[in-house]
Design a protein around this motif. Structure first.
Motif, PDB file in Angstrom:
ATOM      1  N   UNK A  40      -7.553   8.171  -3.570  1.00 24.37           N
ATOM      2  CA  UNK A  40      -7.396   8.278  -2.461  1.00 24.37           C
ATOM      3  C   UNK A  40      -8.427   7.419  -1.566  1.00 24.37           C
ATOM      4  N   UNK A  41      -9.893   7.474  -2.099  1.00 25.39           N
ATOM      5  CA  UNK A  41     -10.819   6.402  -1.711  1.00 25.39           C
ATOM      6  C   UNK A  41     -10.378   5.009  -1.624  1.00 25.39           C
ATOM      7  N   UNK A  42      -9.801   4.791  -2.884  1.00 26.63           N
ATOM      8  CA  UNK A  42      -9.325   3.447  -3.280  1.00 26.63           C
ATOM      9  C   UNK A  42      -8.259   3.022  -2.129  1.00 26.63           C
ATOM     10  N   UNK A  86       0.767  -1.066  -0.079  1.00 26.72           N
ATOM     11  CA  UNK A  86      -0.112   0.000   0.060  1.00 26.72           C
ATOM     12  C   UNK A  86       0.982   1.408   0.138  1.00 26.72           C
ATOM     13  N   UNK A  87       2.102   1.111   0.866  1.00 29.53           N
ATOM     14  CA  UNK A  87       2.926   2.423   0.810  1.00 29.53           C
ATOM     15  C   UNK A  87       3.518   2.552  -0.440  1.00 29.53           C
ATOM     16  N   UNK A  88       4.051   1.495  -1.262  1.00 33.66           N
ATOM     17  CA  UNK A  88       4.323   1.712  -2.371  1.00 33.66           C
ATOM     18  C   UNK A  88       3.244   2.006  -3.673  1.00 33.66           C
ATOM     19  N   UNK A  89       2.102   1.676  -3.589  1.00 32.29           N
ATOM     20  CA  UNK A  89       1.018   2.300  -4.143  1.00 32.29           C
ATOM     21  C   UNK A  89       0.911   3.727  -3.980  1.00 32.29           C
ATOM     22  N   UNK A  90       0.980   4.142  -2.792  1.00 34.70           N
ATOM     23  CA  UNK A  90       0.759   5.649  -2.535  1.00 34.70           C
ATOM     24  C   UNK A  90       1.885   6.422  -3.013  1.00 34.70           C
ATOM     25  N   UNK A 105      -9.834   2.450   1.218  1.00 30.25           N
ATOM     26  CA  UNK A 105     -10.354   1.110   1.210  1.00 30.25           C
ATOM     27  C   UNK A 105      -9.479   0.084   1.326  1.00 30.25           C
ATOM     28  N   UNK A 106      -8.284   0.017   0.897  1.00 35.00           N
ATOM     29  CA  UNK A 106      -7.253  -1.056   1.061  1.00 35.00           C
ATOM     30  C   UNK A 106      -6.600  -0.885   2.451  1.00 35.00           C
ATOM     31  N   UNK A 107      -6.687   0.391   3.139  1.00 42.23           N
ATOM     32  CA  UNK A 107      -6.056   0.407   4.555  1.00 42.23           C
ATOM     33  C   UNK A 107      -7.273  -0.062   5.314  1.00 42.23           C
ATOM     34  N   UNK A 108      -8.379   0.148   5.315  1.00 44.22           N
ATOM     35  CA  UNK A 108      -9.367  -0.429   6.087  1.00 44.22           C
ATOM     36  C   UNK A 108      -9.582  -1.813   5.969  1.00 44.22           C
ATOM     37  N   UNK A 109      -9.089  -2.525   4.747  1.00 45.04           N
ATOM     38  CA  UNK A 109      -9.221  -3.968   4.655  1.00 45.04           C
ATOM     39  C   UNK A 109      -7.783  -4.689   5.461  1.00 45.04           C
ATOM     40  N   UNK A 110      -7.047  -3.774   5.884  1.00 47.53           N
ATOM     41  CA  UNK A 110      -5.800  -4.612   6.461  1.00 47.53           C
ATOM     42  C   UNK A 110      -6.285  -5.147   7.798  1.00 47.53           C
ATOM     43  N   UNK A 111      -5.588  -6.453   7.811  1.00 43.24           N
ATOM     44  CA  UNK A 111      -6.071  -7.173   9.295  1.00 43.24           C
ATOM     45  C   UNK A 111      -4.822  -7.613   9.842  1.00 43.24           C
ATOM     46  N   UNK A 150     -10.858  15.003  -9.248  1.00 43.96           N
ATOM     47  CA  UNK A 150     -11.843  14.179  -9.088  1.00 43.96           C
ATOM     48  C   UNK A 150     -10.916  12.789  -8.919  1.00 43.96           C
ATOM     49  N   UNK A 151     -10.045  12.766 -10.068  1.00 44.71           N
ATOM     50  CA  UNK A 151      -9.568  11.391 -10.114  1.00 44.71           C
ATOM     51  C   UNK A 151      -8.628  11.168  -8.833  1.00 44.71           C
TER      52      UNK A 151
END
Length: 87
Positions: free
Chosen positions: A76-78, A39-43, A81-87, A70-71
């Motif tokens: 950012x929302x995507x 995720x950090x790499x994606x950011x 969502x990935x951060x919220x899905x971390x377990x 807008x893009x």
């Protein structure tokens, strides 16, 4: 020109906050897993991509920057969502 500068600062600030969130999450969990690192790499890739776009606008700058904002919100929302899905 001031709005372009503001947009660059906004991109850096928002994405920096997302990286900070992941760092804090890793401290709480006391480990580094591949999901958070990806995720950090994606950011960082999103940051590089948007700075490149900001610095190279099309002819209709007003519409270009509105669409770019807008893009950016979608990206950012995507990521959130990935951060919220971390377990």
């Amino acid at each position: 020109m001031a709005s372009v500068r503001r947009l660059k600062k906004n991109v850096a600030s928002v994405l920096g906050e997302l990286v900070d969130t992941i760092i804090i999450w890793n401290f709480i969990r006391e480990d580094n897993d591949q999901a958070s690192e990806s995720i950090v790499q994606d950011i960082y890739e999103v940051y590089d991509n948007f700075l490149l776009k900001i610095n190279n606008p099309t002819e209709n700058k007003g519409a270009f920057y509105k669409q770019l904002q807008k893009d950016f919100e979608k990206e950012v929302n995507r990521i959130v969502t990935k951060i919220n899905d971390l377990k």
